[in-house]
Design an enzyme around this catalytic site. Structure first.
Site, short mmCIF file in Angstrom:
data_model
loop_
_atom_site.label_atom_id
_atom_site.label_comp_id
_atom_site.label_asym_id
_atom_site.label_seq_id
_atom_site.Cartn_x
_atom_site.Cartn_y
_atom_site.Cartn_z
N CYS A 79 -44.85 21.83 -16.73
CA CYS A 79 -44.87 21.71 -15.48
C CYS A 79 -44.66 22.68 -14.67
O CYS A 79 -43.78 23.41 -14.82
CB CYS A 79 -43.62 20.54 -15.30
N CYS A 85 -37.46 21.39 -9.99
CA CYS A 85 -37.07 19.81 -9.97
C CYS A 85 -35.88 19.32 -10.76
O CYS A 85 -35.41 19.89 -11.77
CB CYS A 85 -38.29 19.02 -10.58
N CYS A 88 -36.28 16.62 -15.24
CA CYS A 88 -36.38 16.99 -16.48
C CYS A 88 -35.57 18.03 -16.71
O CYS A 88 -35.13 19.01 -15.99
CB CYS A 88 -37.95 17.30 -17.04
N CYS A 167 -46.66 14.54 -12.03
CA CYS A 167 -45.36 14.51 -12.65
C CYS A 167 -45.78 14.13 -14.33
O CYS A 167 -46.26 13.16 -14.59
CB CYS A 167 -44.42 13.48 -12.18
N GLN A 291 -37.71 -1.52 -19.21
CA GLN A 291 -37.48 -0.29 -19.87
C GLN A 291 -38.72 0.56 -19.62
O GLN A 291 -39.77 -0.01 -19.36
CB GLN A 291 -37.72 -0.64 -21.37
N TYR A 320 -25.70 -8.93 -22.10
CA TYR A 320 -26.44 -7.84 -21.37
C TYR A 320 -27.78 -7.92 -21.55
O TYR A 320 -28.61 -7.20 -21.91
CB TYR A 320 -25.79 -6.40 -21.68
N GLU A 341 -26.52 -12.41 -18.75
CA GLU A 341 -26.70 -11.24 -17.98
C GLU A 341 -26.22 -11.75 -16.32
O GLU A 341 -26.10 -12.79 -16.25
CB GLU A 341 -28.16 -11.34 -17.90
N ASP A 389 -26.33 -4.60 -25.54
CA ASP A 389 -27.00 -3.50 -24.83
C ASP A 389 -26.46 -3.21 -23.65
O ASP A 389 -27.17 -3.38 -22.51
CB ASP A 389 -28.55 -3.84 -24.96
N CYS A 416 -27.06 3.33 -24.42
CA CYS A 416 -27.72 4.55 -23.79
C CYS A 416 -26.85 5.45 -23.65
O CYS A 416 -27.18 6.60 -22.99
CB CYS A 416 -28.50 3.86 -22.35
N1 SAH Z 1 -31.42 -5.62 -23.08
C1 SAH Z 1 -31.97 -5.30 -21.66
C2 SAH Z 1 -31.27 -4.93 -20.52
C3 SAH Z 1 -30.24 -3.96 -20.93
S1 SAH Z 1 -29.58 -3.11 -19.39
C4 SAH Z 1 -33.27 -4.60 -21.97
O1 SAH Z 1 -33.25 -3.80 -23.14
O2 SAH Z 1 -34.12 -4.55 -21.20
C5 SAH Z 1 -27.92 -3.68 -19.13
C6 SAH Z 1 -28.08 -5.07 -18.36
O3 SAH Z 1 -26.58 -5.40 -18.58
C7 SAH Z 1 -28.34 -4.91 -16.92
O4 SAH Z 1 -29.28 -5.78 -16.94
C8 SAH Z 1 -27.24 -5.06 -16.27
O5 SAH Z 1 -27.46 -6.13 -15.02
C9 SAH Z 1 -26.44 -5.92 -17.34
N2 SAH Z 1 -24.77 -6.28 -17.27
C10 SAH Z 1 -23.96 -5.17 -16.65
N3 SAH Z 1 -22.82 -5.72 -16.78
C11 SAH Z 1 -22.77 -6.83 -17.26
C12 SAH Z 1 -21.80 -7.73 -17.56
N4 SAH Z 1 -20.50 -7.72 -17.43
N5 SAH Z 1 -22.06 -9.09 -18.20
C13 SAH Z 1 -23.56 -9.39 -18.55
N6 SAH Z 1 -24.37 -8.39 -18.04
C14 SAH Z 1 -24.13 -7.42 -17.66
#
Ligand code: SAH
Length: 460
Positions: A79, A85, A88, A167, A291, A320, A341, A389, A416
């Site tokens: 790049c 930037c 990255c 990009c 994602q 989540y 969620e 997650d 993550c």
């Molecule tokens: N599993 C999904 C989203 C993961 S991101 C995927 O792979 O696409 C994490 C998610 O957790 C987000 O959508 C966020 O809004 C949610 N989140 C954050 N805190 C939370 C809580 N205390 N209880 C439930 N969900 C929550």
């Protein structure tokens, strides 16, 4: 009390340094008499001339002046604006070194934070082609001296827009859409928003594409409710790219770094675009979390599914759950999936996604996972598998406790952030579960982020 020894270097001094290691941001680490200096773009094994730019009590920062002995893993960043930037961090590093760095980062967190050095951490799953993977771009718009619009990301630690044409971690379609919208908006005399004066119109161009469907959604983020030259703008975009499915006007009149404003209006086409992960179809709206690297998401979810070890009779909780991506993936193999969620719009999308795929064994609830899970437990719900997650800050302690109380046969943890993952695994280990193995997945090549998936079973 003995005074702490003074740092062995001074600000603005130029020194000779050998890099031994990398930080998890990807900076080179070299030591002067045991005092560590962090230097962006330095690679392990390299010898370099470094200018000291910041001296703190226990560590300092340097700037790479000249590399004297180059590492075999140093590559020319493809790049043109990589060094300006902030997007990255690892383009100067071979891809194999990036994967190894991420593997080491996870191993270190497991050892130092989780005290789980005995748990196998697999090699990072990388991409065959680690470029052009992103399905979403949100790029600031500025104005050049000649009045033409420019688009580009902010220069590191500033709000100056770098004028850039491409990009290279973005889907090619996103790049071409940005270029097209920029050209058309310039021709129609639409002005760029100026942060300093809070004047002008076009703030950001956002483009989302479905990797498998090639659907395109364009979101024009403007300061004004009034969309100048609306019909011409729509016609010209559609002429240039007949595959555009949705054009959206978002109004953001606040002085803020938040990109999208509250008001969103579809000015042409559909409310949603679609994409597939494996056999499941998802609806994507301007604001929904989806994602950004679908290729690697598939690899990540396949691993999560493998770790969940479903035979068809299981009840699963996906805490989540976002728009239900993992939930629906699991629902293909489970008897019943409950998703929770906190964002109501995401739950609405999750329900729509279940219907879209004609899956009636997934239910979605709005709430905080740490509150809903104990309630479910009191209602007598006993999941066989729990999947989490969480965002970067990891799981809430109450949630970890609720999970342990539910005594599932398996816990699958998608993360993550290796540090909070290791911290939470320690709590689950102390609560009677054993971490079996960890699989890092490179969801964000060229950047220092790493995603992991792991699973635990009760200790015997
Ligand atoms: N599993 C999904 C989203 C993961 S991101 C995927 O792979 O696409 C994490 C998610 O957790 C987000 O959508 C966020 O809004 C949610 N989140 C954050 N805190 C939370 C809580 N205390 N209880 C439930 N969900 C929550």
């Amino acid at each position: 009390m003995m005074a702490k020894p003074k740092p062995p270097v001074q600000k603005n001094q130029t020194i000779h340094l050998t890099f031994e290691d990398l930080t998890h941001e990807g900076n080179g680490v070299g030591k002067v008499d045991g005092y560590p200096l962090f230097v962006p773009y330095g690679l392990p094994g390299e010898e370099a001339e470094v200018k000291v730019v910041k001296v703190k009590k226990n560590f300092g920062f340097g700037k790479l002046v000249k590399v004297k002995e180059e590492s075999e893993d140093r590559v020319e960043p493809p790049c043109d604006v990589y060094y300006q930037c902030g997007g990255c961090q690892l383009q100067h590093m071979s891809y194999s070194m990036q994967l190894e760095m991420k593997h080491n980062q996870v191993k270190n967190a497991m050892k130092k934070i989780g005290h789980l050095e005995h748990v196998p951490v697999h090699e990072t799953i990388g991409m065959a082609d680690p470029w052009r993977y992103r399905n979403k771009i949100q790029i600031p718009v500025g104005q050049k001296e000649d009045g033409k619009l420019k688009t580009g990301f902010y220069q590191k630690r500033s709000h100056n827009i770098i004028d850039m044409d491409t990009c290279i971690i973005q889907d090619e379609l996103n790049d071409r859409m940005v270029e097209t919208v920029r050209r058309i908006a310039t021709e129609l005399g639409i002005s760029a928003y100026d942060e300093d004066t809070h004047r002008g119109t076009l703030r950001h161009i956002m483009v989302r594409t479905g990797q498998t469907t090639k659907d395109i959604m364009i979101v024009l983020v403007m300061k004004t409710k009034n969309l100048p030259e609306k019909d011409k703008l729509i016609d010209e975009i559609r002429d240039a790219f007949p595959s555009v499915k949705s054009i959206v006007h978002n109004v953001n009149n606040q002085k803020t770094n938040v990109i999208l404003g509250k008001e969103t209006k579809v000015i042409w086409g559909d409310e949603y675009i679609y994409d597939m992960i494996g056999d499941i179809k998802f609806m994507i709206s301007p604001k929904s979390f989806y994602q950004v690297n679908p290729t690697q998401t598939k690899n990540l979810y396949d691993k999560a599914l493998e770790y969940a070890d479903l035979r068809g009779g299981e009840t699963v909780i996906d805490a989540y759950c976002g728009i239900g991506t993992i939930s629906l993936f699991l629902a293909q193999k489970a008897k019943k999936v409950y998703g929770v969620e906190v964002v109501p719009e995401a739950v609405t999308d999750a329900k729509k996604n279940a219907r879209l795929n004609k899956m009636d064994n997934a239910e979605f609830y709005v709430g905080q996972a740490e509150e809903l899970m104990p309630w479910w437990r009191n209602q007598g719900l006993r999941p066989d598998v729990i999947v989490v997650d969480p965002p970067r800050k990891g799981c809430d302690e109450e949630l970890l406790k609720a999970m342990l109380d539910m005594e599932p046969e398996r816990i699958v943890y998608v993360s993550c952030n290796p540090s909070t993952l290791a911290r939470d695994l320690r709590v689950l280990e102390d609560g009677g579960y054993a971490t079996q193995e960890v699989q890092p997945v490179d969801m964000f090549p060229q950047t220092s982020h790493v995603e992991c998936v792991t699973y635990l079973t009760p200790k015997v």
